[in-house]
Design a protein around this motif. Structure first.
Motif, PDB file in Angstrom:
ATOM      1  N   LEU A 164      -2.035  -2.020  -4.765  1.00 52.22           N
ATOM      2  CA  LEU A 164      -3.222  -1.183  -4.561  1.00 52.22           C
ATOM      3  C   LEU A 164      -2.943   0.316  -4.596  1.00 52.22           C
ATOM      4  O   LEU A 164      -3.882   1.111  -4.579  1.00 52.22           O
ATOM      5  CB  LEU A 164      -3.889  -1.553  -3.236  1.00 52.22           C
ATOM      6  N   SER A 165      -1.677   0.708  -4.653  1.00 55.33           N
ATOM      7  CA  SER A 165      -1.385   2.133  -4.832  1.00 55.33           C
ATOM      8  C   SER A 165      -1.401   2.519  -6.309  1.00 55.33           C
ATOM      9  O   SER A 165      -1.353   3.707  -6.644  1.00 55.33           O
ATOM     10  CB  SER A 165      -0.017   2.471  -4.233  1.00 55.33           C
ATOM     11  N   PRO A 207       2.474   4.735  -7.319  1.00 54.76           N
ATOM     12  CA  PRO A 207       1.735   4.039  -8.375  1.00 54.76           C
ATOM     13  C   PRO A 207       2.643   3.381  -9.413  1.00 54.76           C
ATOM     14  O   PRO A 207       2.284   2.336  -9.972  1.00 54.76           O
ATOM     15  CB  PRO A 207       0.892   5.159  -9.004  1.00 54.76           C
ATOM     16  N   ASN A 218     -14.291   3.302  -6.990  1.00 57.19           N
ATOM     17  CA  ASN A 218     -13.164   3.060  -7.887  1.00 57.19           C
ATOM     18  C   ASN A 218     -12.641   1.626  -7.810  1.00 57.19           C
ATOM     19  O   ASN A 218     -11.819   1.222  -8.638  1.00 57.19           O
ATOM     20  CB  ASN A 218     -12.023   4.035  -7.575  1.00 57.19           C
ATOM     21  N   LEU A 219     -13.117   0.874  -6.843  1.00 63.63           N
ATOM     22  CA  LEU A 219     -12.734  -0.535  -6.735  1.00 63.63           C
ATOM     23  C   LEU A 219     -13.573  -1.438  -7.630  1.00 63.63           C
ATOM     24  O   LEU A 219     -13.277  -2.629  -7.751  1.00 63.63           O
ATOM     25  CB  LEU A 219     -12.859  -1.001  -5.288  1.00 63.63           C
ATOM     26  N   LEU A 264      -8.009   1.211  -2.192  1.00 64.71           N
ATOM     27  CA  LEU A 264      -7.161   2.155  -2.901  1.00 64.71           C
ATOM     28  C   LEU A 264      -6.816   3.367  -2.058  1.00 64.71           C
ATOM     29  O   LEU A 264      -6.220   4.320  -2.547  1.00 64.71           O
ATOM     30  CB  LEU A 264      -7.856   2.615  -4.194  1.00 64.71           C
ATOM     31  N   ASP A 314       0.811  -1.222   0.000  1.00 60.90           N
ATOM     32  CA  ASP A 314       0.000   0.000   0.000  1.00 60.90           C
ATOM     33  C   ASP A 314       0.841   1.268   0.000  1.00 60.90           C
ATOM     34  O   ASP A 314       0.374   2.328  -0.436  1.00 60.90           O
ATOM     35  CB  ASP A 314      -0.910   0.028   1.232  1.00 60.90           C
ATOM     36  N   ILE A 361      -3.958  -2.710 -11.582  1.00 56.98           N
ATOM     37  CA  ILE A 361      -4.325  -3.750 -10.621  1.00 56.98           C
ATOM     38  C   ILE A 361      -5.062  -4.888 -11.324  1.00 56.98           C
ATOM     39  O   ILE A 361      -4.783  -6.064 -11.097  1.00 56.98           O
ATOM     40  CB  ILE A 361      -5.184  -3.156  -9.494  1.00 56.98           C
ATOM     41  N   SER A 390      -2.966   2.303 -10.434  1.00 55.36           N
ATOM     42  CA  SER A 390      -4.272   2.581 -11.030  1.00 55.36           C
ATOM     43  C   SER A 390      -5.104   1.305 -11.062  1.00 55.36           C
ATOM     44  O   SER A 390      -4.553   0.189 -11.099  1.00 55.36           O
ATOM     45  CB  SER A 390      -4.094   3.100 -12.452  1.00 55.36           C
ATOM     46  N   PRO A 391      -6.439   1.432 -11.060  1.00 55.64           N
ATOM     47  CA  PRO A 391      -7.276   0.231 -11.184  1.00 55.64           C
ATOM     48  C   PRO A 391      -6.922  -0.615 -12.401  1.00 55.64           C
ATOM     49  O   PRO A 391      -6.977  -1.845 -12.330  1.00 55.64           O
ATOM     50  CB  PRO A 391      -8.690   0.809 -11.275  1.00 55.64           C
TER      51      PRO A 391
END
Length: 384
Positions: free
Chosen positions: A133-134, A100, A171-172, A163, A96, A140, A136-137
């Motif tokens: 998780l830091s 990014p 956003n998840l 996030l 975490d 991930i 971008s979606p």
């Protein structure tokens, strides 16, 4: 002689060498602190409260001995406790804290190392992967997709912050969707606890007792409840969530949570700033617990295991040890009292069929583990 049923440990941690290298390269939390004494174990500074320069190095954080890093030590621990197979996972604080840009690289490296480690001990080791998780979606989800190429990865471990904004963060959604599509279970595990101010000015006198015994379970309870309230399980009805430490306080507080939701919906004064009443989740809490939730049995009491079974059924509670945490109080002891307490809580609280399911069968079914029958020969259930 007929082989005994398998015992599967689904809650057991390891800090792979790649992760240790990452921590060693850092000077801010989390990082490794090396005491001045020759031969002393490095200290893991995992939370800001551990990073107290007024304390000597040997009193900060927790010592990291080979049981945290050496897979050979874990295999010996498994043998000593008649554990057939383990599902290893990186312990908190995962990734975490990375930028990014750095997160995806380290996630790939650590997950590849976990896969390699498990492949060397076929049938004895499986793993929950970690996610960047830091990042971008999209990054991930890319890693979630890549996990399909790693045959010993059977799910992912996830902290409570998502996030950075909790597990009710919209956003998840793309990540939930990817995990649901791949049918990769999520192992939800706490890290941050509750605000340290709640523990009072004398908290340092109590060591880690308040954060571990109370902060972690409440952190987990709040994280899951936010997930449910935001409708995550309505949007992703096939999502699979395994919650650490028997679900925190969820088995005990589910009725109170449900009652609060019903009252929130009923009274008109409970509305947002626009006068709109909160719709809340479509599926009831009991329905979600029954359909989507599994609980581990790392609760150290028969009462706790009974509560977990009562809430989700014995078919959805899974044995774990939390190794290498909570080691023996006597130096050099081969049997861990914490592990035997969990064994006793399971076997004392269930009939034979239920205890055998919790000790191994449920994990095999949930994670699709291929266990060699010969591996179970030294895994006694009776008289644990």
């Amino acid at each position: 002689m007929a082989s005994e049923p398998p015992v599967i440990d689904i809650h057991t941690h390891i800090y792979p060498s790649s992760y240790i290298s990452l921590l060693r390269s850092r000077t801010t939390v989390p990082y490794l602190l090396y005491p001045f004494e020759k031969g002393a174990s490095p200290r893991l500074i995992i939370l800001p409260s551990d990073d107290d320069s007024s304390l000597p190095p040997e009193s900060r954080g927790r010592p990291i001995d080979p049981s945290y890093t050496d897979i050979g030590v874990k295999l010996k621990f498994m043998s000593n406790h008649h554990i057939t197979a383990s599902v290893i996972s990186l312990a908190n604080p995962w990734l975490d804290f990375l930028s990014p840009k750095e997160g995806p690289k380290w996630a790939r490296m650590i997950n590849d190392e976990l896969e390699f480690t498990c492949s060397r001990d076929q049938g004895k080791l499986w793993a929950f992967a970690t996610l960047p998780l830091s990042a971008s979606p999209l990054d991930i989800v890319t890693e979630v997709d890549r996990l399909q190429t790693l045959p010993h990865i059977r799910g992912i471990i996830l902290g409570t912050t998502g996030l950075g904004n909790g597990l009710d963060d919209p956003n998840l959604d793309s990540i939930w969707a990817a995990l649901e599509e791949k049918q990769l279970p999520i192992f939800l595990h706490p890290h941050y606890g509750l605000p340290s101010s709640l523990y009072g000015p004398r908290a340092s006198e109590y060591g880690h007792v308040l954060p571990l015994s109370l902060g972690f379970p409440m952190e987990t309870t709040i994280a899951f409840t936010r997930m449910w309230l935001s409708g995550v399980f309505d949007r992703y009805p096939k999502l699979k969530l395994l919650i650490a430490h028997s679900g925190g306080t969820i088995p005990f507080l589910a009725g109170r949570i449900d009652s609060c939701v019903k009252h929130e919906r009923h009274f008109p004064e409970h509305s947002n700033e626009y006068g709109e009443k909160s719709r809340g989740p479509e599926r009831s809490l009991d329905r979600v617990l029954f359909d989507n939730i599994w609980l581990d049995a790392v609760v150290y009491s028969e009462t706790g295991v009974r509560a977990a079974v009562d809430k989700v059924s014995y078919k959805k509670v899974l044995f774990g040890t939390d190794h290498p945490f909570f080691p023996p109080l006597e130096g050099g002891a081969e049997k861990w009292a914490s592990v035997e307490t969990n064994f006793d809580a399971v076997t004392g609280g269930q009939d034979n069929a239920g205890s055998r399911a919790i000790l191994g069968g449920n994990a095999i079914e949930l994670l699709g583990l291929e266990i060699n029958p010969g591996e179970a020969e030294n895994s006694p259930v009776e008289g644990l």
